[in-house]
Each structure stands twice: as C-alpha cells, then as structure tokens.
Design a protein around this motif. Structure first.
Motif, PDB file in Angstrom:
ATOM      1  N   ASN A 236       0.944  -1.181  -0.221  1.00  0.00           N
ATOM      2  CA  ASN A 236       0.062  -0.063  -0.042  1.00  0.00           C
ATOM      3  C   ASN A 236       0.779   1.155   0.052  1.00  0.00           C
ATOM      4  OD1 ASN A 236      -2.281   1.412  -0.096  1.00  0.00           O
ATOM      5  ND2 ASN A 236      -2.745   1.281   2.095  1.00  0.00           N
ATOM      6  N   GLY A 237       1.932   1.116  -0.786  1.00  0.00           N
ATOM      7  CA  GLY A 237       2.733   2.430  -0.875  1.00  0.00           C
ATOM      8  C   GLY A 237       3.776   2.809   0.141  1.00  0.00           C
ATOM      9  N   THR A 238       4.254   3.747  -0.148  1.00  0.00           N
ATOM     10  CA  THR A 238       5.294   4.169   1.131  1.00  0.00           C
ATOM     11  C   THR A 238       4.428   4.796   2.180  1.00  0.00           C
ATOM     12  OG1 THR A 238       7.179   4.212  -0.318  1.00  0.00           O
ATOM     13  CG2 THR A 238       7.204   5.759   1.507  1.00  0.00           C
ATOM     14  N   SER A 239       3.278   5.489   1.678  1.00  0.00           N
ATOM     15  CA  SER A 239       2.255   6.088   2.587  1.00  0.00           C
ATOM     16  C   SER A 239       2.030   5.178   3.437  1.00  0.00           C
ATOM     17  CB  SER A 239       0.886   6.336   1.857  1.00  0.00           C
ATOM     18  OG  SER A 239       1.148   6.999   0.678  1.00  0.00           O
ATOM     19  N   ASN A 242       5.488   4.584   5.858  1.00  0.00           N
ATOM     20  CA  ASN A 242       5.792   5.572   6.928  1.00  0.00           C
ATOM     21  C   ASN A 242       4.955   5.248   7.977  1.00  0.00           C
ATOM     22  OD1 ASN A 242       7.811   6.564   5.236  1.00  0.00           O
ATOM     23  ND2 ASN A 242       6.369   8.100   4.341  1.00  0.00           N
ATOM     24  N   HIS A 263       5.824  14.207   3.506  1.00  0.00           N
ATOM     25  CA  HIS A 263       4.856  13.798   2.621  1.00  0.00           C
ATOM     26  C   HIS A 263       3.581  13.625   3.735  1.00  0.00           C
ATOM     27  CE1 HIS A 263       2.188  10.640   0.549  1.00  0.00           C
ATOM     28  NE2 HIS A 263       2.376  11.373  -0.202  1.00  0.00           N
ATOM     29  N   SER A 265       1.680  11.447   4.314  1.00  0.00           N
ATOM     30  CA  SER A 265       1.485  10.381   5.040  1.00  0.00           C
ATOM     31  C   SER A 265       2.289  10.392   6.476  1.00  0.00           C
ATOM     32  CB  SER A 265       1.939   9.031   4.305  1.00  0.00           C
ATOM     33  OG  SER A 265       3.447   9.312   3.780  1.00  0.00           O
ATOM     34  N   THR A 315      13.019  13.649   4.177  1.00  0.00           N
ATOM     35  CA  THR A 315      12.803  13.135   2.612  1.00  0.00           C
ATOM     36  C   THR A 315      14.038  13.249   1.973  1.00  0.00           C
ATOM     37  OG1 THR A 315      10.514  13.878   2.991  1.00  0.00           O
ATOM     38  CG2 THR A 315      11.449  13.399   0.927  1.00  0.00           C
ATOM     39  N   ASP A 343      12.804   8.924   4.178  1.00  0.00           N
ATOM     40  CA  ASP A 343      11.697   8.696   3.264  1.00  0.00           C
ATOM     41  C   ASP A 343      12.500   8.851   2.052  1.00  0.00           C
ATOM     42  OD1 ASP A 343       9.571   8.873   1.419  1.00  0.00           O
ATOM     43  OD2 ASP A 343       8.411   9.893   2.515  1.00  0.00           O
ATOM     44  N   ALA A 345      11.229   7.938  -1.063  1.00  0.00           N
ATOM     45  CA  ALA A 345      10.042   7.428  -1.979  1.00  0.00           C
ATOM     46  C   ALA A 345      10.470   7.719  -3.504  1.00  0.00           C
ATOM     47  CB  ALA A 345       9.045   8.473  -1.647  1.00  0.00           C
ATOM     48  N   TRP A 346      11.223   8.794  -3.603  1.00  0.00           N
ATOM     49  CA  TRP A 346      11.777   8.956  -4.926  1.00  0.00           C
ATOM     50  C   TRP A 346      13.159   8.577  -5.361  1.00  0.00           C
ATOM     51  CZ3 TRP A 346       8.247  10.811  -8.030  1.00  0.00           C
ATOM     52  CH2 TRP A 346       7.108  11.338  -7.639  1.00  0.00           C
ATOM     53  N   SER A 383       5.805  -1.096  -2.785  1.00  0.00           N
ATOM     54  CA  SER A 383       7.169  -0.160  -2.002  1.00  0.00           C
ATOM     55  C   SER A 383       7.805  -1.467  -1.156  1.00  0.00           C
ATOM     56  CB  SER A 383       6.415   0.800  -1.243  1.00  0.00           C
ATOM     57  OG  SER A 383       6.091   2.037  -1.980  1.00  0.00           O
TER      58      SER A 383
END
Ligand SMILES: Cc1ncc(COP(=O)(O)O)c(C=O)c1O
Length: 656
Positions: A236-239, A242, A263, A265, A315, A343, A345-346, A383
C-alpha cells in the motif's frame, strides 16, 4: 525473450596465464549449459579492471587475482594493488557484482583472513585449473541472483491451472471471460492479470502477513540487493510504510523530529501513532516557489534541543531531487540515541549507481522507505521498507505491518517487487548509466531552446542550505518556464493536448520532469521537439503569479491525535459579510489543512490558528488559481475549519 549477456571479468597480471584462463573458461561456458550468456573477458591491471567495471553494464562478476603486480620486461615486479583494496573499490563502485578471488594454495589463510570482512563470494585455487568447476560456480551464483522466488512460484501456480474454489470472486477471470457486458475488461487487462490474482488460500504462495516461504525468500533477496538487514514488501505504498514505522517506533506522547514539508503520510502517521511532533522548517526558494531540504543547522539544533526524541524523519531526495548530506545528520542523531528514518520514496534506485550513493542505509539510517513503483519497474503501490536498526523490534513491527496490510494483498504487486529487485541487481547499473546520459542530453537540449532553462543545483538551492553539502539527483529536471510567454497551466495543457506529453509537477514558474529507467531516447527527442516548437513561437513573457509563502508554523497546543479525535465544530473562514472570520483566531485546528500544490500543511491538528493563517487560507480560496484545499470542510457552500470547542480545549492535556 531476448537472451541476456553476462560478462565475467578476470583480472590477472600475467598476459599468458590470463589468455589461457579465458580460453579455458570460455570453452567450459560453451560446452556446458549457459542460459545467461556467460562470457569471460580479462584485463591485466587493476586500473583497467576499474575502468571496465565502470564502463561495462553487462558485467555480473569479477574474478580477482590475490595480488596484482606490474611486470617490467620480466625484470622487476611492482605491486599494483592488493586483492583487498581492489575488492573494496569494486564493491564501492558496484556492490551488486559477485566477487571471487584466485589464490595460490600456500597463501590461502593469509588471503582469506585479509578479505574476511569483505563481500567476497568465493575463492578458487589457481593451480587446480578446474575451469569447468569455476564456470559452474560462477554460473550458479549469477543464476541465484537472477532468481525471482515469488514470481516464479506464481507463474508455476498459474501454469498448474488448478480449479479455483476460493477468492477472488472472478475465479481466474471466469466471471468475465465470455460475459456480454464486461468481457471487454477481461480482454483489455489481459488473461494473466486475472490468472495471477490469487489469495492466501494458496499456501504455496506464502503469506505476506507471516512470510516463511517464497515471500520470505524474495524479501531476503531484496534485503541483500538494497544493503539492508531486513526488507519488507509493502503493498500500500510508502504512504503506509511510513505509518507502519511510526507506529513501531513511537508510543503516544513520544517526540518525533520531522520536516514540516514531509509527505502527508508522515503527518497522518503522527496522528495515528499519537507522537509529539517537533516540526523543522524547510528552506524555501522563493524565486521558483520550491520548498527545499531543512537546513543542517536547524536539524542539529533540534537534535540538541530534543535529545529525548525517539526518531527523526527526513525526505531524501526531495521531489525536486535534492538530497541531504546524510552521514553527518545520522551521526548527530545517533549520538543522542535518536533513530533515523529516511523517506526515499523518490530514490529507491540509488544503490545501483555510484552517482546516486550513498543511500540512506549506507549513510547509517535505521529505516528507509522506498516507492519502488515510482522509479523502478514495480506496479503502483508496491514499496519496500528496509531496516538496519540494530534494536529492531520485529514483533512490534509485524503487529503494525499487519494492522495496515490487507489480508488480500495483490499478488501481481508482490511479484513486481521481486522482478524490480532482479532487474536492478542484473542491469540497474547499465539502465541508470543510460538514464543519466539521457538526463544530461535532455538538459543540454532544453537549454538550447534559448527560452526554457534547466535549473542547476545552485539555482535550486535556497540560500539557507547553500553550504549544507546538498547534492542533486540529475534524473529530476526542473525547468524555468518564465520566458516562454505561457503560464505553467497553459504550458502543461499545450504539452498535453498538442504534444501528448504529461509532466511530473510544477510550481508557478517551473516544470519538473522525471526521468526513470523507462525513459527512452525517443521520448527525450519528442519533448525537446515540443519545447523547441513552443520556444520558436516567440511569445512575449507574461507576468506569472507566485504562490504566497506558507505561513510560519505557529504553536502546537495539543497532541495532533488528541485534537483530531476530540470532535470539534465547523467554524466558517468567512463571516456573514464575506470578510475574513476573525473568530477563528486563537482557536485550535482539529484537521490537517494542506493546500495542494505545494502539499505542505498550513495547519495540523492541535495547532493554534492565527490571523496570518486565516488570511492566507482565505487568500488562497479567493485566488483565481486552482488549488486543492485538503482538510477544509464545507457547510453548504461555506468553507469552514474544524476547530476544537472551548470545552474540549479545557479537557485535553496541553503540550508543555
Ligand atoms: C516524499 C514522499 N513520501 C511518500 C510518498 C507516498 O508514496 P506512495 O505513493 O508509494 O504511497 C510520496 C508520494 O508522492 C512522497 O512524495
């Protein structure tokens, strides 16, 4: 399917010995099963070896002689580099390569001892001349790296074509296949999407909630690839990743240091965990409307002021590609016993090219969350959570992971994580080298339009972080559009409607383009062509209206979780005469209010509202610009904020 090429580099300082070695190893590769296209090549010096490792994206392994000498016309022998040093340099450059050492029997102990702590995959005795044996081992190890345990098992299961008496209800697509109303969906998505959509009822596919089989294996392989002690697949994503980490590390009331520009989240994770957030203000580049990293000084001061904090989250890299000088920050946090969460994410691909390293984990972070789907070949929402925390509490983590994980995870997503790891391991370096070259080309081409201009690191950096050792990920390209004669909205529309181009994000005078391992030269050419055509129109520049600065953080009066769950009441932002409603001043917000873009919360639950904040929000609501306002509640057409009632303020515990 195209057969891969896997080159193995042999480094031996005696040309004749090397020649014989390569001839025999290649003969073994030809005569034995060779599905990965293994070919042996060789060099005689450490320098040539390092150059080959840098240039050859198809290298999968190196075989290093234990000592490399330079031989001067057969007279003198000068040590070029020890195996230890060469191995260290190879792994620094490309940690994904397998490394073997060629040794003489009599030196065995000495060499093995020296290399004990290094990432060496095996030793071969030179004198044994067991070329077929060497080939078999090298081949087996490359095949091992290229394995995808979960994906392989999923494929096997699909080919076994078992009758399904379990979820999901579409039953391998049977409910759709010949249906007069919805078979087009089946055809559009393709049969395997349905065949591979299975459930925990199939034991041979393991369980994401309690992995012991192929998921556990796939996660362990990902941990090795990304340099983590443990890796967990998040569907369910990095959201969600975290939030899982916050709930693992933070009990209600415990302090968390966080970039205010994290972010959303992360802010939601604060509410869920009940943490006491200490917000760190990000730097701002007003000229381009970009929110940058938190100044190093601010981070160090916060660590000093709050040594009782449990964790720090930042981040890196940011959406715009700015990445912190992490080792110094991690060290300062660890000195006070503060855990560091990054984080990423990118930035999940960073491990696979020295241009992008060190990764967060390499810099010492305890946790890194990565949206594999954003920048690698995984499906959306796929993720990874990487853990290097020496005090990792697996039980608590597992409870929180399972709290957020669906009992029916999407198996195609898990398979895509397995495949994304394999791809990065086998050809990440090569793909990223190509992506970097395309990024450089695109940057030059955009600048050559004479109208559009790519912002260099110095221009992206806000003044307050100029000397913080921040670096730029060149695959994120931010373009100044202010001389084009278009507003950013007009330009995005023009690119989309006329040229079929969708960009990643924008500010009032910039566009950000994201290059990934999926970017092709044709795409780069099409974008350049589009920008050049627009540039040649020669429109007169127009005034671009800047997004106002997000007001300074005011004061946190209650824990976000307490305020969020208090109940509250909706109070309008405008009064009966359509003026700014002063009654909101000094009240406490119960929601997170985030204008998007830029996505930074102006208010978080528990925060005191000031006149500046109300003026700012009303200003945005009245402006012509289309800004989403997350968290605003509407009473009919009246925009309101949910704020604490006076009685609730009295009953909640204040922050000291
Ligand atoms: C910095 C950052 N962290 C986390 C996320 C959430 O990632 P995901 O989309 O994988 O849930 C995003 C998404 O945009 C992000 O920009």
């Amino acid at each position: 399917m195209r057969k891969p090429v896997s080159r193995v580099l042999v480094i031996n300082d005696e040309p004749l010995v090397l020649k014989e070695f390569l001839r025999s190893l290649n003969a073994a590769a030809r005569s034995l099963d060779n599905p990965l296209g293994i070919v042996f090549t060789g060099v005689t010096t450490a320098k040539q070896a390092l150059a080959a490792i840098e240039e050859d994206g198809d290298l999968q392994a190196v075989v290093v002689d234990d000592k490399l000498y330079t031989i001067n016309g057969g007279k003198s022998r000068k040590l070029q580099m020890s195996a230890l040093e060469l191995v260290q340099r190879v792994t620094r450059l490309r940690p994904e390569l397998d490394v073997y050492i060629l040794i003489a029997q009599e030196q065995e102990d000495e060499v093995v001892d020296a290399l004990f702590a290094e990432a060496v995959d095996g030793y071969f005795y030179r004198e044994e001349k067991d070329y077929r044996g060497i080939y078999r081992i090298v081949n087996a190890q490359i095949q091992e790296k290229a394995r995808t345990p979960f994906y392989d098992q999923l494929k096997n299961y699909v080919w076994m074509a078992k009758d399904s008496w379990h979820t999901p209800g579409h039953s391998s697509g049977e409910s759709l296949r010949n249906d007069p109303w919805v078979s087009d969906f089946y055809e559009f998505m393709g049969e395997h999407i349905f065949d591979a959509d299975l459930s925990v009822s199939v034991p041979m596919l393991d369980s994401l909630m309690e992995p012991r089989g192929v998921i556990a294996e796939a996660q362990a392989m990902a941990a090795k690839a990304f340099g983590a002690r443990r890796t967990f697949f998040a569907t369910n994503g990095t959201s969600t990743a975290n939030k899982v980490i916050f709930q693992t590390l933070l009990a209600p009331g415990e302090k968390l240091l966080l970039d205010r520009n994290c972010h959303k989240s992360v802010h939601h994770g604060v509410v869920l965990s009940g943490a006491h957030p200490i917000y760190l203000n990000s730097s701002v580049n007003r000229k381009y409307g970009l929110y940058g990293p938190v100044p190093k000084r601010t981070i160090f001061e916060a660590i000093e002021a709050h040594p009782d904090a449990e964790a720090l989250i930042l981040t890196s890299c940011t959406y715009d590609g700015l990445r912190y000088d992490l080792p110094a920050i991690v060290e300062a946090a660890h000195e006070k016993g503060i855990k560091v969460i990054i984080d990423e994410a990118w930035y999940g691909f960073a491990r696979f090219h020295p241009e992008f390293r060190p990764t967060a984990l390499e810099a010492g972070a305890d946790y890194a969350t990565q949206s594999t789907h954003k920048v690698m070949s995984a499906f959306s929402q796929a993720s990874m959570i990487h853990v290097n925390d020496p005090q990792f509490n697996e039980h608590i983590f597992r409870e929180n992971f399972n709290m957020h994980t669906s009992t029916s995870p999407q198996y195609a997503m898990i398979a895509s994580l397995d495949v994304a790891r394999k791809q990065m391991m086998m050809e990440g370096y090569k793909l990223l080298t190509r992506t970097l070259a395309l990024a450089q080309e695109l940057r030059k081409q955009i600048d050559s339009t004479g109208v559009f201009r790519v912002l260099a690191l110095e221009e992206l950096l806000p003044e307050e972080v100029r000397h913080d050792g921040i670096r730029l990920d060149p695959t994120k390209v931010t373009v100044d559009i202010s001389r084009s004669g278009y507003t950013v909205e007009e330009l995005q529309r023009e690119l989309f409607d006329r040229f079929n181009i969708q960009v990643e994000k924008s500010t009032f005078n910039t566009l950000t383009l994201l290059l990934t391992i999926g970017t092709t030269r044709s795409k780069v050419s099409r974008l350049y062509d589009a920008l050049m055509r627009i540039a040649r129109e020669g429109r007169a520049p127009q005034r671009l209206y800047q997004f106002p600065d997000i007001p300074e953080f005011t004061k946190l009066r209650f824990l976000p979780r307490d305020a969020y769950y208090a109940g509250g009441e909706a109070v309008p932002l405008l009064d009966e005469k359509d003026n700014v409603n002063r009654a909101l001043v000094d009240r406490v917000c119960a929601d997170q209010i985030t204008p998007y873009p830029p996505g930074i919360p102006v208010l978080v639950p528990g925060q005191q509202i000031t006149r500046t904040v109300v003026d700012f929000l009303v200003g945005l609501l009245r402006s012509q610009k289309r800004v989403e306002m997350h968290g605003i509640v509407y009473d009919g057409y009246l925009p309101c904020l949910r704020v604490l009632k006076p009685g609730e303020e009295k009953s909640l515990k204040k922050i000291g």
